[in-house]
Every structure is written in C-alpha cells, then in structure tokens.
Design a protein around this motif. Sequence first.
Motif, PDB file in Angstrom:
ATOM      1  N   GLU A 189     -16.228  28.346  36.021  1.00 57.97           N
ATOM      2  CA  GLU A 189     -16.891  27.879  34.806  1.00 57.97           C
ATOM      3  C   GLU A 189     -17.935  26.814  35.121  1.00 57.97           C
ATOM      4  O   GLU A 189     -19.041  26.834  34.594  1.00 57.97           O
ATOM      5  CB  GLU A 189     -15.847  27.304  33.837  1.00 57.97           C
ATOM      6  CG  GLU A 189     -15.091  28.352  33.051  1.00 57.97           C
ATOM      7  CD  GLU A 189     -15.981  29.042  32.032  1.00 57.97           C
ATOM      8  OE1 GLU A 189     -16.625  28.350  31.219  1.00 57.97           O
ATOM      9  OE2 GLU A 189     -16.043  30.285  32.070  1.00 57.97           O
ATOM     10  N   ARG A 190     -17.586  25.868  35.990  1.00 55.37           N
ATOM     11  CA  ARG A 190     -18.520  24.792  36.321  1.00 55.37           C
ATOM     12  C   ARG A 190     -19.655  25.271  37.220  1.00 55.37           C
ATOM     13  O   ARG A 190     -20.734  24.670  37.238  1.00 55.37           O
ATOM     14  CB  ARG A 190     -17.779  23.633  36.995  1.00 55.37           C
ATOM     15  CG  ARG A 190     -17.037  22.748  36.038  1.00 55.37           C
ATOM     16  CD  ARG A 190     -16.429  21.551  36.745  1.00 55.37           C
ATOM     17  NE  ARG A 190     -15.339  21.930  37.624  1.00 55.37           N
ATOM     18  CZ  ARG A 190     -14.104  22.178  37.211  1.00 55.37           C
ATOM     19  NH1 ARG A 190     -13.815  22.128  35.926  1.00 55.37           N
ATOM     20  NH2 ARG A 190     -13.157  22.515  38.063  1.00 55.37           N
ATOM     21  N   THR A 191     -19.418  26.349  37.962  1.00 53.46           N
ATOM     22  CA  THR A 191     -20.425  26.843  38.899  1.00 53.46           C
ATOM     23  C   THR A 191     -21.401  27.799  38.218  1.00 53.46           C
ATOM     24  O   THR A 191     -22.430  28.158  38.788  1.00 53.46           O
ATOM     25  CB  THR A 191     -19.723  27.528  40.093  1.00 53.46           C
ATOM     26  OG1 THR A 191     -18.800  26.603  40.676  1.00 53.46           O
ATOM     27  CG2 THR A 191     -20.690  27.951  41.184  1.00 53.46           C
ATOM     28  N   SER A 192     -21.098  28.188  37.002  1.00 57.93           N
ATOM     29  CA  SER A 192     -21.928  29.170  36.293  1.00 57.93           C
ATOM     30  C   SER A 192     -23.181  28.518  35.696  1.00 57.93           C
ATOM     31  O   SER A 192     -23.433  28.573  34.493  1.00 57.93           O
ATOM     32  CB  SER A 192     -21.096  29.841  35.190  1.00 57.93           C
ATOM     33  OG  SER A 192     -21.816  30.902  34.609  1.00 57.93           O
ATOM     34  N   VAL A 193     -23.953  27.877  36.563  1.00 51.67           N
ATOM     35  CA  VAL A 193     -25.180  27.184  36.173  1.00 51.67           C
ATOM     36  C   VAL A 193     -26.281  27.604  37.147  1.00 51.67           C
ATOM     37  O   VAL A 193     -26.107  27.500  38.358  1.00 51.67           O
ATOM     38  CB  VAL A 193     -25.000  25.655  36.219  1.00 51.67           C
ATOM     39  CG1 VAL A 193     -26.305  24.942  35.872  1.00 51.67           C
ATOM     40  CG2 VAL A 193     -23.886  25.218  35.275  1.00 51.67           C
ATOM     41  N   SER A 194     -27.396  28.076  36.626  1.00 54.63           N
ATOM     42  CA  SER A 194     -28.479  28.581  37.478  1.00 54.63           C
ATOM     43  C   SER A 194     -29.469  27.486  37.831  1.00 54.63           C
ATOM     44  O   SER A 194     -30.052  26.866  36.943  1.00 54.63           O
ATOM     45  CB  SER A 194     -29.222  29.711  36.767  1.00 54.63           C
ATOM     46  OG  SER A 194     -30.366  30.088  37.516  1.00 54.63           O
ATOM     47  N   PRO A 195     -29.718  27.252  39.137  1.00 51.53           N
ATOM     48  CA  PRO A 195     -30.747  26.286  39.540  1.00 51.53           C
ATOM     49  C   PRO A 195     -32.155  26.888  39.562  1.00 51.53           C
ATOM     50  O   PRO A 195     -33.134  26.129  39.694  1.00 51.53           O
ATOM     51  CB  PRO A 195     -30.324  25.900  40.966  1.00 51.53           C
ATOM     52  CG  PRO A 195     -28.960  26.505  41.175  1.00 51.53           C
ATOM     53  CD  PRO A 195     -28.907  27.695  40.275  1.00 51.53           C
ATOM     54  N   LEU A 196     -32.285  28.205  39.476  1.00 50.95           N
ATOM     55  CA  LEU A 196     -33.594  28.822  39.677  1.00 50.95           C
ATOM     56  C   LEU A 196     -34.548  28.414  38.554  1.00 50.95           C
ATOM     57  O   LEU A 196     -34.229  28.547  37.379  1.00 50.95           O
ATOM     58  CB  LEU A 196     -33.456  30.351  39.735  1.00 50.95           C
ATOM     59  CG  LEU A 196     -34.565  31.087  40.484  1.00 50.95           C
ATOM     60  CD1 LEU A 196     -34.644  30.623  41.931  1.00 50.95           C
ATOM     61  CD2 LEU A 196     -34.366  32.586  40.428  1.00 50.95           C
ATOM     62  N   GLY A 197     -35.709  27.956  38.949  1.00 55.70           N
ATOM     63  CA  GLY A 197     -36.676  27.393  38.010  1.00 55.70           C
ATOM     64  C   GLY A 197     -36.873  25.913  38.236  1.00 55.70           C
ATOM     65  O   GLY A 197     -37.821  25.317  37.715  1.00 55.70           O
ATOM     66  N   ALA A 198     -35.967  25.305  39.016  1.00 60.58           N
ATOM     67  CA  ALA A 198     -36.100  23.881  39.319  1.00 60.58           C
ATOM     68  C   ALA A 198     -37.187  23.622  40.342  1.00 60.58           C
ATOM     69  O   ALA A 198     -37.639  22.484  40.496  1.00 60.58           O
ATOM     70  CB  ALA A 198     -34.766  23.322  39.821  1.00 60.58           C
ATOM     71  N   GLY A 199     -37.631  24.672  41.053  1.00 59.19           N
ATOM     72  CA  GLY A 199     -38.635  24.490  42.088  1.00 59.19           C
ATOM     73  C   GLY A 199     -38.110  23.625  43.212  1.00 59.19           C
ATOM     74  O   GLY A 199     -36.927  23.674  43.558  1.00 59.19           O
ATOM     75  N   ALA A 200     -38.991  22.813  43.776  1.00 61.59           N
ATOM     76  CA  ALA A 200     -38.572  21.934  44.864  1.00 61.59           C
ATOM     77  C   ALA A 200     -37.690  20.813  44.348  1.00 61.59           C
ATOM     78  O   ALA A 200     -36.701  20.435  44.968  1.00 61.59           O
ATOM     79  CB  ALA A 200     -39.790  21.363  45.573  1.00 61.59           C
ATOM     80  N   LEU A 201     -38.056  20.263  43.160  1.00 55.75           N
ATOM     81  CA  LEU A 201     -37.248  19.226  42.520  1.00 55.75           C
ATOM     82  C   LEU A 201     -37.711  18.917  41.104  1.00 55.75           C
ATOM     83  O   LEU A 201     -36.956  18.329  40.332  1.00 55.75           O
ATOM     84  CB  LEU A 201     -37.262  17.919  43.328  1.00 55.75           C
ATOM     85  CG  LEU A 201     -38.492  16.991  43.173  1.00 55.75           C
ATOM     86  CD1 LEU A 201     -38.101  15.574  43.557  1.00 55.75           C
ATOM     87  CD2 LEU A 201     -39.676  17.460  43.934  1.00 55.75           C
ATOM     88  N   ALA A 202     -38.948  19.300  40.742  1.00 48.00           N
ATOM     89  CA  ALA A 202     -39.539  18.821  39.493  1.00 48.00           C
ATOM     90  C   ALA A 202     -39.763  19.909  38.465  1.00 48.00           C
ATOM     91  O   ALA A 202     -40.410  19.677  37.446  1.00 48.00           O
ATOM     92  CB  ALA A 202     -40.870  18.121  39.792  1.00 48.00           C
ATOM     93  N   GLY A 203     -39.214  21.103  38.691  1.00 47.28           N
ATOM     94  CA  GLY A 203     -39.515  22.207  37.796  1.00 47.28           C
ATOM     95  C   GLY A 203     -40.860  22.810  38.137  1.00 47.28           C
ATOM     96  O   GLY A 203     -41.339  22.712  39.276  1.00 47.28           O
ATOM     97  N   SER A 204     -41.520  23.443  37.178  1.00 45.57           N
ATOM     98  CA  SER A 204     -42.792  24.121  37.438  1.00 45.57           C
ATOM     99  C   SER A 204     -43.728  23.964  36.254  1.00 45.57           C
ATOM    100  O   SER A 204     -43.299  23.910  35.094  1.00 45.57           O
ATOM    101  CB  SER A 204     -42.544  25.614  37.694  1.00 45.57           C
ATOM    102  OG  SER A 204     -43.763  26.309  37.861  1.00 45.57           O
ATOM    103  N   SER A 205     -45.032  23.893  36.573  1.00 47.56           N
ATOM    104  CA  SER A 205     -46.048  23.878  35.514  1.00 47.56           C
ATOM    105  C   SER A 205     -46.367  25.279  35.021  1.00 47.56           C
ATOM    106  O   SER A 205     -47.072  25.448  34.025  1.00 47.56           O
ATOM    107  CB  SER A 205     -47.326  23.209  36.028  1.00 47.56           C
ATOM    108  OG  SER A 205     -47.868  23.966  37.113  1.00 47.56           O
ATOM    109  N   LEU A 206     -45.845  26.296  35.733  1.00 49.47           N
ATOM    110  CA  LEU A 206     -46.025  27.671  35.288  1.00 49.47           C
ATOM    111  C   LEU A 206     -45.074  27.965  34.133  1.00 49.47           C
ATOM    112  O   LEU A 206     -44.010  27.349  34.021  1.00 49.47           O
ATOM    113  CB  LEU A 206     -45.777  28.641  36.445  1.00 49.47           C
ATOM    114  CG  LEU A 206     -46.616  28.398  37.709  1.00 49.47           C
ATOM    115  CD1 LEU A 206     -46.223  29.377  38.805  1.00 49.47           C
ATOM    116  CD2 LEU A 206     -48.106  28.508  37.405  1.00 49.47           C
TER     117      LEU A 206
END
Length: 466
Positions: A189-206
């Motif tokens: 349950e706690r691991t069901s979190v997606s990091p994709l979209g975080a980029g290197a660390l700051a997210g994305s301007s896209l």
Amino acid sequence: MSQRLWGGRFSGGPADALAQLSASVHYDMRLVPYDIAASRAHARVLERAGLLTGDERERIIAALDDLERAVAAGEFTATIADEDVHTALERGLVERLGALGGKLRAGRSRNDQIATDLRLYTRAHARDLAADLLDLCEALTAQAELHRGTPAPGMTHTQHGQPITFGHQLLAHVQGFLRDLDRLSDWDERTSVSPLGAGALAGSSLKLDPVAVAEELGFKEAAANSIDAVSDRDFAAELLFVTAMIGIHLSRLGEEIILWTTTEFGWVELDDAFATGSSIMPQKKNSDIAELARGKSGRLIGNLTGLLATLKALPFSYNRDLQEDKEPVFDSLDNLALVLPAVTGMVATMRVHADVLAAAAPLGFSLATEIADWLVRKGVPFRDAHEITGAVVQYCGKEGVELHEVPDDALAAISEHLDPSVRSVLTVEGALAGRTTPGSTGPGPVADQLAAVTTRLASWREWAEA
C-alpha cells in the motif's frame, strides 16, 4: 555519438576506473520489463502533451515491444559502455528508430526512472514472495492437521514445560509467517506511489500527466513531492525489513527442525529428497535445508542493515549512493526464492514420530502446572498452590518417581489440600482437554485455529495471485 545519457558538456570519455565503478548494467538489466512498461506509459503522456504525434507514439511503442522481445531472447545485450539499464534501452531504441528514439527522454530523468522501475519490480516480486510463503504455510498447516491431537512436550528455555499438541506447535510457526504476509500487504500500500514525472528532482515544465502514468502502471497515486519521489528509498528498506523478518522466522523453524531430527529428540525424520549425507560418515542424514535457512537469515539481516547505513545521512535529492539500493533488494528476494520452496518441501515430506512425541510429553514433570491449577480450583491461592506443587516435584526428584506415582500418604504429608482425586489431572490427555481458552493447545482451540488459518490462507492466495 556517445551512448552516455550525460556526456553533452564533457569533451572526453570517462576513465576506465570510473566506468567500471559507475556501471550497474551488469545487475540492473533485470529491470528491463519495468523500464519498458514505464516507457510505454511515458510515450502516451508525451503524445497527449503534443510532444509526439500519434504515428511517432505508435512507432516508439512498437520498437519498445521489439526491444523487450530481443532482450528476452538474448538478441540484445548490454555492455559496460551502456552504464545502466536506461542507457542500454535508449541505445536499443535509437538503433531501431534513429533520432525518434531520443524523443522519449523528454521530461524524465534516470532519477525518476530508477525509482519507478524499482517500485514496479519490488511490487511484482512481493506477490511472488507471498505465494512462496503461502506454500510453506499450507505445508505447515497440513502437518498440523495430521497432528492436531498428537501430544508433545511444550518447552520454554528448551526445557519441558507443559504438554501441548504438535499441531499447536506447528501452527505457532504459521502465525509468524501470517504476520509477514500482513507486512507485505501494508508495504505494498505504501509503495503504490509513482515517482515518474518528478524528473531529476523538480518535476517538468512540459505538460506531462504523472497521475495518468501512475494509473497506467498500477500505482494508486503519483508522488506528492518531486524531491522526495526521486530520493525516497523507504520502500526498499522496509521490504528488506520484511524479508529479514521472514528470514528470522525461517531460522526459528529451521532451528526447531534441526533439534527435532537429532538422535536425542528423534521426533522427526526428513525425507531423503530433502536431506543430505556425509562424505565420510555413511550413516548421517543431515538437515542441511534447515541449516541453510538458518544461515541465510544473517545474510537477509545484513542486506537490511547495509541499506539503512547507506541511507542514513544522504542529503536531498538524488545521490549516486542510491545505486547501492538494488543489489541488496535483488539478493534478498533471490535468496528467499531459493530457500522457501526447499523449506516447504522439507516440511511437507517430513515424517513425525507421534509415538516418540507422546512418550516425551509428560516427561520433566510437565504436568506439575495441572496440580497447581487443580489446587486453585479448590480455592487455594495460586501463590500457595505453586509452593505445594514445587514440594511435590521435589519429592519426585528425591524418590525418582513421576508425578502420578507419588503415594497418597506422601501427597497428604506435603499438603492437606492434596487428596487422591488430584490424580484425575495427572494425564496428558486430561491436561490437553482442559485447555479450552481461545488460542490454547486443547482440541477445540486447535481446531478453531486450523479453520481460521485455512480461511486466511485462502484470502492471501487471492492477493498473491492478483
């Protein structure tokens, strides 16, 4: 053109020593299916953001499908120059698509890629681990069913304490593994979190859509903070804690089986298929599986402590130290995948010598507590009952007799409360029948335990196979 994903500002390549130290591709290629799954989701998000055309997205996904097939078939292999799984797969994509293959990198970093890949990998393999645990629990439960009424010595401090049933003892081990299954579910349950979209660390301007990516990849949500998303390895450490606890439970079971199979105990004999012999002593039948299970627990604990030490003082956000997160996770899961089926087979096929267990059940004055409880039921304070019973045991030790062999006059001399009717509780069968409280070793409570465990195992099987 360099294969590296980071060489734009460098005029020369890395030294061989750096390349060798930096490389993780020799062990992280097992993440290929998860990296490609995330790449498919990312391609769809890039299309929705207007950064890929529909045709480009279709060509990229087709190339990803072909690349996954080629890796599985051994037609595409990584080299030390690839550095890691992400670089290797981008090379494979560019080989198939040319410049179009490079478009997939937009809006993502190896930092959020590896955090995503490892979460996907561990979540999938946690289900495999649960399935193996369930096999062991079912083997223990089957043996417990066979021996639900088999009297056995119950021990504390490895000394005879009170009679129990052997089925009750086996079900005690099942309870530990059920807690491990609970931990796996909580962890998932706690691991069901997606990091994709975080980029290197700051997210994305896209104009990306981390929530849509999370949903496609089977996560319940996207990460709430892009810095935490790429640097969090709590999930890896927590999984290693769960695997270490499984190792400890396996070690305790292994230790008991080692004792049970000794000549001194003689309670259990292992099947030939799940025992080994000696190179010099022809008579030996060794419980090597139990010993290896006991030994592997140290390795599993070491993997946990090693990763905790790595994480202890890392600043935010991503640091290369985190390259050390994967090998302990892979190693722990791999070793349990080896150990659990072997222990399951050993338990399922072991032969229990019920007659030896039953003969040992009353030894060591294990029925003494029955005398104390009998006195309590007659109104004697337990403090006094304990002292009286201790005097009876002392008499037995001096005279070399068992509790049920103490003469009536000797009982009366020890205490006025002891009359011949005390002999009604001085049988193993009577002691077991008297244990009627929930969770105890009596026939009724053991039957209840078996029913409850069977129901829980069926529920967990559904979870593991989901």
